[in-house]
Structure formats: structure tokens, C-alpha cells
Design a protein around this motif. Structure first.
Motif, PDB file in Angstrom:
ATOM      1  N   HIS A  15      -6.075   2.120  -7.004  1.00 30.84           N
ATOM      2  CA  HIS A  15      -7.062   1.945  -5.632  1.00 30.84           C
ATOM      3  C   HIS A  15      -8.471   1.748  -6.083  1.00 30.84           C
TER       4      HIS A  15
ATOM      5  N   ASP B 181       0.754  -1.155   0.064  1.00 33.60           N
ATOM      6  CA  ASP B 181      -0.008   0.080   0.073  1.00 33.60           C
ATOM      7  C   ASP B 181       0.897   1.396  -0.101  1.00 33.60           C
TER       8      ASP B 181
ATOM      9  N   HIS C 243       0.897   4.293  -2.773  1.00 32.00           N
ATOM     10  CA  HIS C 243       0.485   5.676  -2.413  1.00 32.00           C
ATOM     11  C   HIS C 243       1.426   6.713  -3.294  1.00 32.00           C
TER      12      HIS C 243
ATOM     13  N   HIS D 156      -6.596  -4.533   1.770  1.00 27.93           N
ATOM     14  CA  HIS D 156      -6.417  -3.406   0.885  1.00 27.93           C
ATOM     15  C   HIS D 156      -5.074  -3.499  -0.053  1.00 27.93           C
TER      16      HIS D 156
ATOM     17  N   LEU E 178      -4.210  -4.294  -4.475  1.00 21.04           N
ATOM     18  CA  LEU E 178      -3.528  -3.398  -5.291  1.00 21.04           C
ATOM     19  C   LEU E 178      -2.373  -4.186  -6.257  1.00 21.04           C
TER      20      LEU E 178
HETATM   21 ZN    ZN Z   1      -3.926   2.747  -0.221  1.00 16.89          ZN
END
Ligand code: ZN
Ligand code: NZQ
Length: 399
Positions: free
Chosen positions: A276, A197, A201, A290, A294
Motif C-alpha cells: 500500500h 484492492d 486488504h 489505487h 498495488l
Molecule cells: Zn487499499
């Protein structure tokens, strides 16, 4: 460099035993009655909740703690917590946990500050105009919610549950306590998903439609290299302080907005965020972690949109992995292969089949793409704008 506006007001207290400063930080922000929000059991089991309550008690700060937030946090729980918080009448909210806890704490803070409003109002158009000051004690490096202006909730009370985010400056915590030692009890899978994650980002802002800020690129490329170096070490050795502290700081800096700076005239640099959105639809339907959603879709997204700017993918490969190949397409492809190896070293899935444990059927792919486009009513992405058919093609490619 073009003009930009940047503000990140969260005070960061980083390092071993940082949580001992909690009472001081609450007081600095005028807090006298603190409503504490936490997750399932990890923060109770580690003794952190008891310790923090003790620190507040000793400083004469009234407090009440409530747990039960689950990953991919739910509106039903946020409502229950907002109701309990209203009864307690706090002047400060403290989230102890990761993105799920902190996003719930943000929702509770906005709701308690706006009598007559329901949590979901703010996710469906009501503007947040005030909030109750919020602090964060971070226990997992991943979502970056401890400094971000975002909050994401799943509404489990609708006929068709849906996961949505809101962005507002009221979402920024007043302080973030970041002690890397608190993350050493994490399961390896959560460390890997968190590192993925964090990488994403930076990625979402790096692959933007508007570019042209050299310092922003250099910072982003440094962040990529840092998480690629330390993410796999953290997964192998969760008690490695150096690795866990690098991952923790990298997680905040990756989502604090710094790598989103840049503009062309009055058009601000906007991240892409398509991966996302592709991932959030998977979390809505399958409750998947999560970070893992991705990595499952990333390479297919790259292959689909690369034609828009192969040189950008080649720059990523050269600057992040040191790939020394003149041909842009070859360099770009090698960058994808290296990133898949990185995701693999984190123990993350590289396809929907690996993510879900089964190959999704055509009907499932259509249902996921429908959720991703909010019932075929929107497009996603800015590096490449993707409609329903594009999204189906990407999901098919990563099946
Ligand atoms: Zn994220
Ligand atoms: O509930 P407990 O028992 O605490 O267990 C949690 C949870 O199962 C566990 N955990 C956390 N700290 C631990 C620990 N276990 C042992 N030791 C510790 N020190 O980890 C599990 C995952 O926690 P969660 O908070 O769900 O992880 P994360 O920080 O990855 O947050 C994910 C959520 O944040 C959203 C995601 O969509 C997802 O809902 N995001 C929020 C963002 C934001 N607000 O800016 C941006 C992100 O892109 C993301 O969308």
C-alpha cells in the motif's frame, strides 16, 4: 489464541433497494440536518443522489448535497466542503460513493466537529477527539472505507503534494448501505481495480510479522478464494448480481479488521502494508488508480521479502490455490504466478511500465522511493522492514 481487542460498530444494511432505509438509519443516529457528499457524476447520472434526497425530504430531514470529489481525493476539495458544511450546520454527514467520497466525508465530519481546525491538521498530528456521525451509501466495492477506521487524502496545496492516511475509531461510519445493484454501472476497469484492492486488504494482514491464529488464517484464505472466484466474473458481467454482491461483502469484510486479529503476548498483529505504501507513492506522483498501483508492485515485493518466511508464501499458495507441491519454494513461486494470472484476469497492470504507460527512468524511481519514504525519513513494512534502498530495488524489479 492470544488476547485481542476487536470492535466494528458499523451497522450494515445489505441487499437490493437497501438505500430506501436511509432516512430510518439517519434518524436512528439522531440526524435531522444531513450534509451529503458525492463524487463526479456517476451518482447523479444514475439518479441515486436525487432519490436519496427525495427519501430524506419525505421523512422531513433537511439536507444539502455537494459533489466534486475526485479519485485520490484532495485536501482542497475537502476544505471547500468543510466550509460549506460549517455554513449548513449539519448534525449528520452522508457519503454517497466509494473510498474517495467516504474518506472526504470522514475529513469533513472531523473538521466540522472541531471549530478552528483545518482538515489537514488531523493528518499531521492533531488527534481526532470527536466527529459528526457519518453514514455511507456505497457505490463501488474496493477501498472498504464504508466500515474501516482509515481515511486517505492527497494534499494538493503543498509545494510537493503528498498522499497520507489516518487511522482512528472516529473514522468508522455509523451505518453502511450496501446495495450491489448500485455497483452495476461501474466501468470494468474500476471493478477490476476494486477487486485487486480487496484482495490486497486481506494480503496486507496475512503477511504479518506476528502470526499464530488459525481461525484468522482460515478466514483470510476464504476471503482470498472468494475474490479470486468472483472478481473476474464481475469484470466480465457487471450485471451479475451474485458476483457483484460477493465482491461487495468481501470488500467490507476484507478491511473490517477481522483478519488482523492475533497477537503474540502484548504485541498485536500488525499488517505489513508495504505494498500500500509503495502504491500510494505512485498515486501521489502519477495520480494512478489505487488498486492498479498495488498489482503493479505486488510480485516484486513478494520476490524481495519471501526469504523472510517462504513457508508462509507456500501456505498461501496451497490453501488459496490448492497447489499440491511439497517443496515450499516451488509452491510459493506457483502462488505468485497464479496471483499474477488473477490480476491479469481483472485487467490490472503487472509492472510499472504497464501502469504508467512508459518505463520509468532511474530518476523517476528515485523520486517515487523518496516520496514513499517521506524524504528518506522512514521505513515501511512489518513482514519485512524496508528502507529507501530496498524500496528502490523493488521498484526497479517491477519496472
Ligand atoms: Zn487499499
Ligand atoms: O466520481 P464518480 O463520477 O462517482 O466516479 C467514480 C470514480 O471515478 C467511479 N464510480 C464510483 N461508483 C460508481 C462509479 N462509476 C459508475 N458507477 C458507480 N456505481 O469510480 C471511480 C473511483 O471511485 P473511488 O471512490 O476513487 O474508488 P475507491 O473506492 O477505489 O477509492 C479509492 C480511494 O480510497 C483510498 C485510496 O487510496 C483512494 O484514494 N483508500 C481508502 C481506504 C480506507 N479509507 O480505508 C483504504 C484503501 O486501502 C485505500 O487506500
Amino acid at each position: 489464541m492470544e488476547k485481542f481487542v476487536y470492535c466494528s460498530p458499523t451497522k450494515i444494511v445489505f441487499g437490493k433497494a437497501a438505500e430506501e432505509k436511509t432516512a430510518e438509519l439517519v434518524k436512528e443516529n439522531g440526524g435531522t440536518r444531513v450534509f451529503i457528499i458525492y463524487g463526479g457524476h456517476s451518482a447523479v447520472k444514475s439518479g441515486l443522489i436525487g432519490r436519496v434526497c427525495g427519501i430524506l425530504d419525505e421523512a422531513g430531514i433537511d439536507n444539502m448535497a455537494m459533489g466534486g470529489v475526485v479519485p485520490n481525493p484532495l485536501v482542497s476539495k475537502a476544505r471547500e466542503m468543510a466550509e460549506a458544511a460549517r455554513a449548513f450546520n449539519p448534525d449528520f454527514i452522508l457519503g454517497i460513493g466509494g473510498g474517495s467520497v467516504l474518506d472526504t466525508a470522514k475529513a469533513v465530519a472531523h473538521t466540522v466537529a472541531a471549530p478552528g481546525h483545518d482538515v489537514w491538521d488531523f493528518w499531521t498530528g492533531t488527534k481526532v477527539e470527536k466527529t459528526i456521525p457519518l453514514g455511507a451509501i456505497l457505490t463501488i466495492s474496493a477501498a472498504g472505507s464504508e466500515t474501516s477506521n482509515s481515511a486517505v487524502l492527497t494534499n494538493d496545496t503543498l509545494d510537493a503534494p503528498t498522499k497520507r492516511g489516518i487511522t482512528t475509531e472516529f473514522n468508522r461510519p455509523r451505518f453502511a448501505v450496501m446495495n450491489p445493484e448500485l455497483t452495476m454501472t461501474l466501468p470494468k476497469y474500476q471493478i477490476g481495480a476494486g477487486a485487486a484492492d480487496i484482495f490486497m486488504h486481506t494480503h496486507e494482514r496475512y503477511f504479518a510479522a506476528v502470526l499464530g491464529n488459525h481461525l484468522t488464517d482460515e478466514m483470510a484464505e476464504g476471503l482470498f478464494r472468494d475474490i479470486i472466484k468472483y472478481g473476474p466474473v464481475g469484470v466480465k458481467e457487471p450485471d451479475n448480481y451474485e458476483a457483484m454482491s460477493e465482491i461487495m461483502w468481501c470488500g467490507s469484510v476484507s478491511h473490517i479488521g477481522l483478519t488482523g486479529i492475533g497477537a503474540q503476548g502484548d504485541t498485536p498483529r500488525e499488517g505489513d502494508w508495504a505494498c500500500h505504501q509503495l502504491g500510494m507513492a505512485l498515486s501521489t506522483i502519477y495520480d494512478s488508480t489505487h488498486g492498479a498501483t498495488l498489482t503493479a508492485v505486488w510480485a516484486a515485493w513478494c520476490r524481495y521479502v519471501m526469504k523472510n518466511n517462504v513457508a508462509r508464501f507456500a501456505q498461501f499458495a496451497r490453501k488459496v490455490y490448492g497447489i499440491n507441491v511439497a517443496d515450499d519454494q516451488t509452491a510459493a513461486d506457483m502462488g505468485i504466478a497464479c496471483t499474477n494470472e488473477f490480476f491479469r484476469s481483472l485487467g490490472m497492470p503487472l509492472s510499472l511500465t504497464e501502469l504508467l504507460g512508459h518505463a520509468p527512468t532511474d530518476e523517476e524511481i528515485e523520486a517515487i522511493a523518496t516520496e514513499c519514504t517521506y524524504g528518506k525519513t522512514r521505513k515501511i513494512g512489518s513482514f519485512a522492514s524496508l528502507d529507501y534502498d530496498d524500496i528502490v530495488a523493488i521498484y526497479n524489479d517491477c519496472r
